[in-house]
Design a protein around this motif. Structure first.
Motif, mmCIF file in Angstrom:
data_model
loop_
_atom_site.group_PDB
_atom_site.id
_atom_site.type_symbol
_atom_site.label_atom_id
_atom_site.label_comp_id
_atom_site.label_asym_id
_atom_site.label_seq_id
_atom_site.Cartn_x
_atom_site.Cartn_y
_atom_site.Cartn_z
ATOM 1 N N LYS A 20 0.813 -1.223 0.000
ATOM 2 C CA LYS A 20 0.000 0.000 0.000
ATOM 3 C C LYS A 20 0.844 1.270 0.000
ATOM 4 O O LYS A 20 0.551 2.217 -0.732
ATOM 5 N N ASN A 21 1.901 1.303 0.793
ATOM 6 C CA ASN A 21 2.609 2.558 1.036
ATOM 7 C C ASN A 21 3.964 2.714 0.349
ATOM 8 O O ASN A 21 4.474 3.831 0.280
ATOM 9 N N TYR A 22 4.562 1.637 -0.129
ATOM 10 C CA TYR A 22 5.922 1.725 -0.665
ATOM 11 C C TYR A 22 6.112 1.110 -2.055
ATOM 12 O O TYR A 22 6.897 1.603 -2.852
ATOM 13 N N ALA A 23 5.430 0.000 -2.314
ATOM 14 C CA ALA A 23 5.676 -0.753 -3.549
ATOM 15 C C ALA A 23 5.478 0.068 -4.829
ATOM 16 O O ALA A 23 6.325 -0.008 -5.727
ATOM 17 N N PRO A 24 4.412 0.864 -4.945
ATOM 18 C CA PRO A 24 4.231 1.586 -6.218
ATOM 19 C C PRO A 24 5.416 2.475 -6.588
ATOM 20 O O PRO A 24 5.889 2.451 -7.736
ATOM 21 N N LYS A 25 5.930 3.218 -5.638
ATOM 22 C CA LYS A 25 7.068 4.112 -5.909
ATOM 23 C C LYS A 25 8.333 3.320 -6.249
ATOM 24 O O LYS A 25 9.052 3.650 -7.196
ATOM 25 N N LEU A 26 8.602 2.270 -5.478
ATOM 26 C CA LEU A 26 9.816 1.481 -5.702
ATOM 27 C C LEU A 26 9.757 0.714 -7.019
ATOM 28 O O LEU A 26 10.770 0.609 -7.719
ATOM 29 N N ARG A 27 8.588 0.218 -7.383
ATOM 30 C CA ARG A 27 8.435 -0.474 -8.667
ATOM 31 C C ARG A 27 8.595 0.505 -9.835
ATOM 32 O O ARG A 27 9.186 0.170 -10.859
ATOM 33 N N GLN A 28 8.067 1.702 -9.666
ATOM 34 C CA GLN A 28 8.141 2.706 -10.726
ATOM 35 C C GLN A 28 9.591 3.067 -11.050
ATOM 36 O O GLN A 28 9.943 3.250 -12.218
ATOM 37 N N GLU A 29 10.424 3.147 -10.045
ATOM 38 C CA GLU A 29 11.831 3.463 -10.281
ATOM 39 C C GLU A 29 12.481 2.418 -11.192
ATOM 40 O O GLU A 29 13.195 2.760 -12.135
ATOM 41 N N GLY A 30 12.226 1.145 -10.923
ATOM 42 C CA GLY A 30 12.773 0.086 -11.761
ATOM 43 C C GLY A 30 12.260 0.156 -13.187
ATOM 44 O O GLY A 30 13.015 -0.017 -14.143
ATOM 45 N N LEU A 31 10.982 0.443 -13.339
ATOM 46 C CA LEU A 31 10.408 0.572 -14.678
ATOM 47 C C LEU A 31 11.013 1.734 -15.444
ATOM 48 O O LEU A 31 11.282 1.634 -16.644
ATOM 49 N N GLN A 32 11.239 2.844 -14.761
ATOM 50 C CA GLN A 32 11.839 4.007 -15.421
ATOM 51 C C GLN A 32 13.270 3.720 -15.863
ATOM 52 O O GLN A 32 13.694 4.156 -16.925
#
Length: 107
Positions: free
Chosen positions: A71-83
């Protein structure tokens, strides 16, 4: 004990850059959330033409902590890898519950 397992196939063209990012930044960022006790990075021992496959295992005490991470961390951390790596990095995730551990005992 809950294991959050992320299996990643990395294209050969970005392998070194990805490995440096994982070992020097991403795993530490996930651990810095305070929701996991430790992590393990392992190479999957299969021969593949398309890349190299790894498993990153993050260990936590409860499903609640894992849900907090989602809920609080995964979206941001996953987005970095995708970028950084886009479609050169393919991932899938599994959740594992440790029921028991067994060790060889010498008689």
């Amino acid at each position: 004990m809950i294991i959050y397992n992320v299996t990643i196939n990395i294209d050969h063209s970005i392998h070194q850059k990805w490995m440096q990012w994982m070992q020097n930044k991403h795993i530490e960022d996930v651990l810095a959330t305070g929701l996991f006790n430790h992590a393990r990075l392992v190479k999957v021992l299969v021969e593949e033409d398309e890349g190299v496959t790894y498993s990153v295992q993050y260990f936590t005490d409860s499903k609640d902590k894992l849900n907090d991470y989602y809920k609080n961390y995964a979206p941001k951390l996953r987005q970095e890898g995708l970028q950084l790596f886009g479609d050169k990095m393919l991932t899938f995730r599994t959740e594992l519950e440790v029921l028991n551990e067994y060790f060889h005992s010498e008689n």
